[in-house]
Design an enzyme around this catalytic site. Sequence first.
Site, mmCIF file in Angstrom:
data_model
loop_
_atom_site.group_PDB
_atom_site.id
_atom_site.type_symbol
_atom_site.label_atom_id
_atom_site.label_comp_id
_atom_site.label_asym_id
_atom_site.label_seq_id
_atom_site.Cartn_x
_atom_site.Cartn_y
_atom_site.Cartn_z
ATOM 1 N N HIS A 121 0.932 -1.196 -0.020
ATOM 2 C CA HIS A 121 -0.163 0.111 -0.040
ATOM 3 C C HIS A 121 0.944 1.293 0.198
ATOM 4 O O HIS A 121 1.967 1.131 0.245
ATOM 5 C CB HIS A 121 -0.670 -0.080 1.294
ATOM 6 C CG HIS A 121 -1.889 0.722 1.450
ATOM 7 N ND1 HIS A 121 -1.835 2.241 1.817
ATOM 8 C CD2 HIS A 121 -3.366 0.755 1.380
ATOM 9 C CE1 HIS A 121 -2.883 2.912 1.859
ATOM 10 N NE2 HIS A 121 -3.980 1.982 1.570
ATOM 11 N N ASP A 198 2.983 -4.877 7.888
ATOM 12 C CA ASP A 198 1.606 -4.052 7.745
ATOM 13 C C ASP A 198 0.499 -4.765 7.843
ATOM 14 O O ASP A 198 0.384 -5.754 6.845
ATOM 15 C CB ASP A 198 1.835 -3.261 6.563
ATOM 16 C CG ASP A 198 0.435 -2.620 6.223
ATOM 17 O OD1 ASP A 198 -0.383 -2.661 6.808
ATOM 18 O OD2 ASP A 198 0.369 -2.137 5.100
ATOM 19 N N GLN A 201 -4.661 -5.393 6.424
ATOM 20 C CA GLN A 201 -5.631 -6.344 5.934
ATOM 21 C C GLN A 201 -5.666 -7.696 6.675
ATOM 22 O O GLN A 201 -6.485 -8.405 6.192
ATOM 23 C CB GLN A 201 -5.246 -6.464 4.352
ATOM 24 C CG GLN A 201 -5.582 -5.188 3.654
ATOM 25 C CD GLN A 201 -6.905 -5.047 3.594
ATOM 26 O OE1 GLN A 201 -7.829 -5.572 3.771
ATOM 27 N NE2 GLN A 201 -7.323 -3.514 3.386
ATOM 28 N N LYS A 224 -10.575 -0.646 10.154
ATOM 29 C CA LYS A 224 -10.854 -2.087 9.353
ATOM 30 C C LYS A 224 -11.125 -3.382 10.086
ATOM 31 O O LYS A 224 -11.324 -4.360 9.708
ATOM 32 C CB LYS A 224 -9.484 -2.511 8.318
ATOM 33 C CG LYS A 224 -9.380 -1.446 7.396
ATOM 34 C CD LYS A 224 -8.049 -1.396 6.651
ATOM 35 C CE LYS A 224 -8.129 -0.415 5.511
ATOM 36 N NZ LYS A 224 -6.657 -0.230 4.909
ATOM 37 N N CYS A 363 -4.652 2.308 -3.749
ATOM 38 C CA CYS A 363 -3.645 2.995 -3.024
ATOM 39 C C CYS A 363 -2.152 1.908 -3.128
ATOM 40 O O CYS A 363 -1.436 1.808 -2.461
ATOM 41 C CB CYS A 363 -3.771 3.101 -1.624
ATOM 42 S SG CYS A 363 -4.862 4.135 -1.114
HETATM 43 C C1 LIG Z 1 -5.784 0.536 4.659
HETATM 44 C C2 LIG Z 1 -4.282 0.053 4.471
HETATM 45 C C3 LIG Z 1 -3.299 0.869 4.994
HETATM 46 C C4 LIG Z 1 -3.468 2.218 5.549
HETATM 47 O O1 LIG Z 1 -4.332 2.341 6.532
HETATM 48 P P1 LIG Z 1 -4.823 3.448 6.978
HETATM 49 O O2 LIG Z 1 -6.229 2.912 8.118
HETATM 50 O O3 LIG Z 1 -5.319 4.200 5.907
HETATM 51 O O4 LIG Z 1 -3.933 4.322 7.810
HETATM 52 C C5 LIG Z 1 -1.874 0.243 4.888
HETATM 53 N N1 LIG Z 1 -1.805 -0.708 4.387
HETATM 54 C C6 LIG Z 1 -2.592 -1.741 3.969
HETATM 55 C C7 LIG Z 1 -2.358 -3.129 3.510
HETATM 56 C C8 LIG Z 1 -3.931 -1.369 3.926
HETATM 57 O O5 LIG Z 1 -5.073 -2.009 3.806
#
Ligand SMILES: *Cc1c(COP(=O)(O)O)cnc(C)c1O
Length: 405
Positions: A121, A198, A201, A224, A363
């Site tokens: 992302h 990260d 997801q 999320k 993104c």
């Molecule tokens: C949504 C997402 C982000 C960014 O998260 P925010 O809630 O916008 O800070 C980063 N990495 C992944 C894989 C995402 O799905």
Amino acid sequence: MFNVQAIRADFPILTQTVKGKNLVYFDNAATSQKPKQVIEAIANYYETINANIHRGVHYLSQISTDRYEAARETIRKHVNAQHAFEIIFTSGTTHGINLVASGFEPLLNENDEILIGALEHHSNIVPWQFLAERTGAKLRVIPMLENGTLDLSSLSEILTEKTKVVAVNHISNALGTINPIREIIAAAHAVGAAVLIDGAQAAPHLQPDVQALDCDFYTVSGHKICAPTGSGFLYGKESWLNKMRPYQGGGEMIKEVTFEKTTYADLPHKFEAGTPNIEGGIGLGVALDYLNNIGFDKIAAQEQSLLEYATAKISAIDGARIYGPDTSHKTSVVSFNIEGVHPYDLGALLDKMGIAVRTGHHCAQPIMNFFDIPGTVRASMMFYNTFEEIDALVNGIEKAKQMLL
Ligand SMILES: *Cc1c(COP(=O)(O)O)cnc(C)c1O
């Protein structure tokens, strides 16, 4: 048995009609909906508790602090961190990654390298570009394959003693790919690099165990995982958090301040400057309790069934191409295009039918560049979605095709 109707009754927004049609919400990878347990916890906070934390001697401030710290403990248990002070409240994954990238600035120089994956992302790309610019370190990328997975065949060449940080997502938001992070973490540790995962997801679909993974950092966005927007957390190993520079300066993060010199507060407060999103943190704890009450094993099984059903139905549509690995290596995301149809046009027509999907680059522009496409249509599902909703999506796609082709 998974009683989806009972679960849907917890989500007031799902009963809405949009443009005269029943809402079909398939944009869960962008943000999840909130159960009434979370909504009520936020209302209850403002109706009965609202006070600033860690400061007041008065009753409400103590209750507020207790609830906030209880939420930190809920998160600690959930991800199996060793210490509660290794959980830093953030506004989300973007905040968490920027905090780590900024914290590493004094630890890197121009001989060092930062390694990220090709499936990241933008929020796991740009902060590392900033860090590279500021330190002179070089940013390198683990390439991807046509099937939407990372290509680890060259890992031993790009991951070297020069590599100081490796940052990859657990699961790709654009394709749903589950990355082999255990393998990447072990390889990175073999050369002494720190690893940030990260988990934005992954957290909606599974329960990460940060000690079993042995990652150095793990970032999650509250919004999320059924929690309020602007909430989230960063797990960081104590040893790294102690070495890192604080991200923001202000109240709460200090021990002693004079005009000559400031000493920092102990963990986690060193990284929590200013008044935080208190009700968001409390709501995040409630959301985790809610999800754990259903059980992540049940959530994962339900979402896998939805994924397999949606994949079979969508791939049967003439001209459909699904991007990403097969259903055994991904989470409940179907990222696709229909031959001859721009993803935006399809998304706009589905919206007229009350169906919410995401269109565009999600993104993750480098992935779209890899496939040489402007974007995809992404249907991302959560445990509260139904098979009937997938049927509605498939009918919608067929109708849209008749209009557009
Ligand atoms: C949504 C997402 C982000 C960014 O998260 P925010 O809630 O916008 O800070 C980063 N990495 C992944 C894989 C995402 O799905």
